[in-house]
Design a protein around this motif. Structure first.
Motif, PDB file in Angstrom:
ATOM      1  N   UNK A  85      -2.769  -1.311  -3.387  1.00 24.24           N
ATOM      2  CA  UNK A  85      -2.910  -2.560  -2.631  1.00 24.24           C
ATOM      3  C   UNK A  85      -1.591  -3.299  -2.513  1.00 24.24           C
ATOM      4  N   UNK A  86      -0.868  -3.425  -3.606  1.00 26.04           N
ATOM      5  CA  UNK A  86       0.380  -4.187  -3.599  1.00 26.04           C
ATOM      6  C   UNK A  86       1.373  -3.634  -2.572  1.00 26.04           C
ATOM      7  N   UNK A  87       1.555  -2.307  -2.585  1.00 25.01           N
ATOM      8  CA  UNK A  87       2.517  -1.709  -1.655  1.00 25.01           C
ATOM      9  C   UNK A  87       2.001  -1.726  -0.212  1.00 25.01           C
ATOM     10  N   UNK A  88       0.683  -1.634  -0.021  1.00 28.37           N
ATOM     11  CA  UNK A  88       0.137  -1.741   1.327  1.00 28.37           C
ATOM     12  C   UNK A  88       0.400  -3.132   1.908  1.00 28.37           C
ATOM     13  N   UNK A 118       0.166  -1.856  11.721  1.00 31.95           N
ATOM     14  CA  UNK A 118      -0.423  -2.832  10.797  1.00 31.95           C
ATOM     15  C   UNK A 118      -1.945  -2.688  10.781  1.00 31.95           C
ATOM     16  N   UNK A 119      -2.537  -2.453  11.973  1.00 30.52           N
ATOM     17  CA  UNK A 119      -3.985  -2.269  12.042  1.00 30.52           C
ATOM     18  C   UNK A 119      -4.404  -1.010  11.280  1.00 30.52           C
ATOM     19  N   UNK A 120      -3.591   0.035  11.329  1.00 22.92           N
ATOM     20  CA  UNK A 120      -3.884   1.242  10.538  1.00 22.92           C
ATOM     21  C   UNK A 120      -3.895   0.905   9.047  1.00 22.92           C
ATOM     22  N   UNK A 121      -2.958   0.060   8.635  1.00 21.94           N
ATOM     23  CA  UNK A 121      -2.932  -0.370   7.232  1.00 21.94           C
ATOM     24  C   UNK A 121      -4.170  -1.161   6.862  1.00 21.94           C
ATOM     25  N   UNK A 126      -9.471  -1.408   4.022  1.00 21.33           N
ATOM     26  CA  UNK A 126     -10.887  -1.772   4.146  1.00 21.33           C
ATOM     27  C   UNK A 126     -11.749  -1.204   3.015  1.00 21.33           C
ATOM     28  N   UNK A 127     -11.566   0.094   2.635  1.00 20.93           N
ATOM     29  CA  UNK A 127     -12.397   0.612   1.514  1.00 20.93           C
ATOM     30  C   UNK A 127     -12.065  -0.041   0.175  1.00 20.93           C
ATOM     31  N   UNK A 138      -9.102  -8.838  -2.806  1.00 26.38           N
ATOM     32  CA  UNK A 138     -10.255  -9.748  -2.683  1.00 26.38           C
ATOM     33  C   UNK A 138     -10.722  -9.874  -1.226  1.00 26.38           C
ATOM     34  N   UNK A 139     -11.997 -10.147  -1.052  1.00 23.00           N
ATOM     35  CA  UNK A 139     -12.609 -10.214   0.288  1.00 23.00           C
ATOM     36  C   UNK A 139     -11.909 -11.226   1.177  1.00 23.00           C
ATOM     37  N   UNK A 140     -11.643 -12.414   0.657  1.00 25.76           N
ATOM     38  CA  UNK A 140     -11.031 -13.464   1.482  1.00 25.76           C
ATOM     39  C   UNK A 140      -9.636 -13.074   1.929  1.00 25.76           C
TER      40      UNK A 140
END
Length: 498
Positions: A85-88, A118-121, A126-127, A138-140
């Protein structure tokens, strides 16, 4: 900390210092020994500095490096199954900055390409939504990123002339649960209204964002940007009074931000200097520790080497001692046999003298000639050999019995006067019966005598033994002794005590 300081220096226009600290980020990462893929954050900072300086070529080059290295870091973490997540999110930031720069420079198609990345990221994240950071997002936070990218795509599609797709993505942004609440999404919504020239909707959405109550800190960069946007909008609508008021507020906020940045710079610089001092202290301590370790390794190595040498010396000493003992026994056995042989020869000589017949008259010269003529050459040679042996035994007995060899001044002429035989013949029979020269023969007698002194006269020094044995100096004695017996006189004496 370096990243925040760089941001402050960019805002105040101190680009040289910003670049220096950006490069220091690279140095810190390199000293840490991490892989080069961890350099992406530093390259991103350097790209921002170059962009602020107006060097777009270098800015794009370093941003491309940051994006490439961040992707490499993600690939490494996927293989190791580490959190992504951090690197994404960092990759999202780099793509966003690069897309914004391209849009500002008029390269809208390239900006759109990066926005689609960016949309690909977003789809990769999403999962991972709905859980705690860093393993999940987090969801928000996810919804905020998702809505921002949708708004970004809406604006870029509209700028490239694909209004239908722009409306589609704008609609997706409006469906986001955070629509109208998230500041970044509101910014994209306002920009979309600006693109389609819906100025009334733009003002309607922007006015709530200039309210200080909408921010935790009234001096906020986003609030300053909204005032700037409203000022531009009012100017387009022909409302100069409202535009001037918004420009004034934008300038006031910019001044306040600059002053705060200066104060923050001073604090962060002091903290950074303190950190550098601590790093230098740690480096000095590490250097001292390495030096102490090196000294310890050297000392241990020297001690091990000395121990090995001592063991080899002890082993060699034991081997030499055993060899000397064996040699000493052989020498003593040889001397014992020699003495017994000499005693037996002396008894034989005495018996022969006692049994000897009266000497007959010497034959006349004529008879000697006739007798010599009657003898064959072999008989003559045998008679000469027998006489040589008798002469040698007599000569040897006289030297031994009178101990003439103990005289250090004994000369060759003195020895030749002891026998009626010519000097050439003496050298010959000495060589035949002893295997030595006359000098070697005398030295052997002296050595044999010194062996007796070494055994019986324990209080004699080696030098005294050498002098009493007929040698001119102790060095010659020791050299000849070692050549003959394979050990020194002192070593031989030591074997007699053990």
């Amino acid at each position: 900390m370096c990243k925040n300081l760089i941001e402050s220096m960019i805002a105040t226009g101190d680009y040289e210092e910003a670049m220096r600290y950006a490069r220091s980020m690279v140095d810190v990462i390199e000293r840490s020994g991490n892989s080069t893929s961890n350099h992406h954050n530093a390259y991103w900072a350097m790209a921002r500095v170059y962009r602020a300086m107006g060097d777009t070529r270098e800015a794009y080059e370093y941003m491309d490096k940051a994006i490439r290295l961040c992707r490499e870091q993600l690939d490494i973490k996927r293989k190791r199954e580490h959190p992504l997540v951090s690197d994404e999110l960092k990759l999202q930031l780099y793509l966003r900055n690069n897309s914004e720069w391209l849009a500002e420079d008029g390269t809208t198609q390239e900006a759109l390409r990066l926005a689609l990345q960016m949309q690909e990221g977003i789809e990769r994240l999403r999962p991972l939504k709905g859980g705690p950071f860093p393993k999940q997002i987090p969801e928000k936070a996810f919804r905020a990123k998702e809505g921002f990218v949708a708004g970004r795509l809406a604006n870029l599609y509209h700028l490239t002339g694909e209004e239908a797709k722009g409306k589609e993505w704008f609609a997706k942004m409006q469906e986001n649960p955070l629509a109208g609440q998230d500041a970044e999404m509101l910014g994209e919504e306002i920009r979309y209204y600006k693109c389609i020239k819906a100025y009334d909707r733009l003002i309607e959405k922007a006015l709530p964002l200039v309210d200080a109550a909408a921010y935790t800190d009234s001096i906020d960069a986003n609030r300053q940007k909204v005032y700037q946007l409203l000022a531009d909008t009012y100017r387009h609508l022909g409302r100069p009074t409202d535009a001037a008021a918004c420009y004034e507020m934008a300038l006031m906020l910019a001044d306040s931000l600059n002053r705060r940045n200066h104060e923050s710079d001073a604090l962060e610089l002091a903290t950074l200097l303190e950190t550098h001092d601590k790093e230098r202290q740690l480096e000095r301590k590490e250097e001292e520790l390495r030096w102490h370790r090196a000294v310890i390794y050297v000392v241990v190595g020297v001690l091990l080497l000395v121990a090995a040498i001592l063991l080899l010396m002890v082993r060699h000493s034991r081997i030499v001692t055993r060899k000397n003992k064996v040699m000493a026994k052989q020498i003593d056995l040889y001397l014992s046999y020699r003495n017994e042989l000499q005693a037996a020869n002396e008894q034989i000589r005495r018996l022969e003298e006692a049994q000897a017949q009266p000497v007959e008259p010497a034959p006349s010269d004529a008879e000697e000639v006739v007798a010599a003529a009657d003898l064959d050459p072999v008989s003559v040679q045998m008679e000469e050999n027998g006489s040589d042996r008798r002469y040698f035994e007599e000569w040897d007995r006289k030297i031994r019995s009178e101990k003439l060899f103990l005289d250090s001044d004994l000369s060759r002429d003195d020895l030749l006067r002891l026998t009626p035989v010519g000097k050439n013949r003496v050298s010959s029979f000495v060589q035949v019966y002893t295997g030595e020269t006359i000098k070697g023969y005398i030295n052997n007698l002296r050595l044999e005598y010194s062996l007796t002194l070494l055994k019986e006269q324990e209080h004699f020094t080696i030098e005294a033994v050498a002098m009493d044995s007929g040698f001119n100096n102790v060095r010659t004695y020791q050299r000849i002794f070692r050549e003959r017996y394979g050990m020194s006189p002192a070593e031989y004496r030591k074997t007699q005590k053990e």
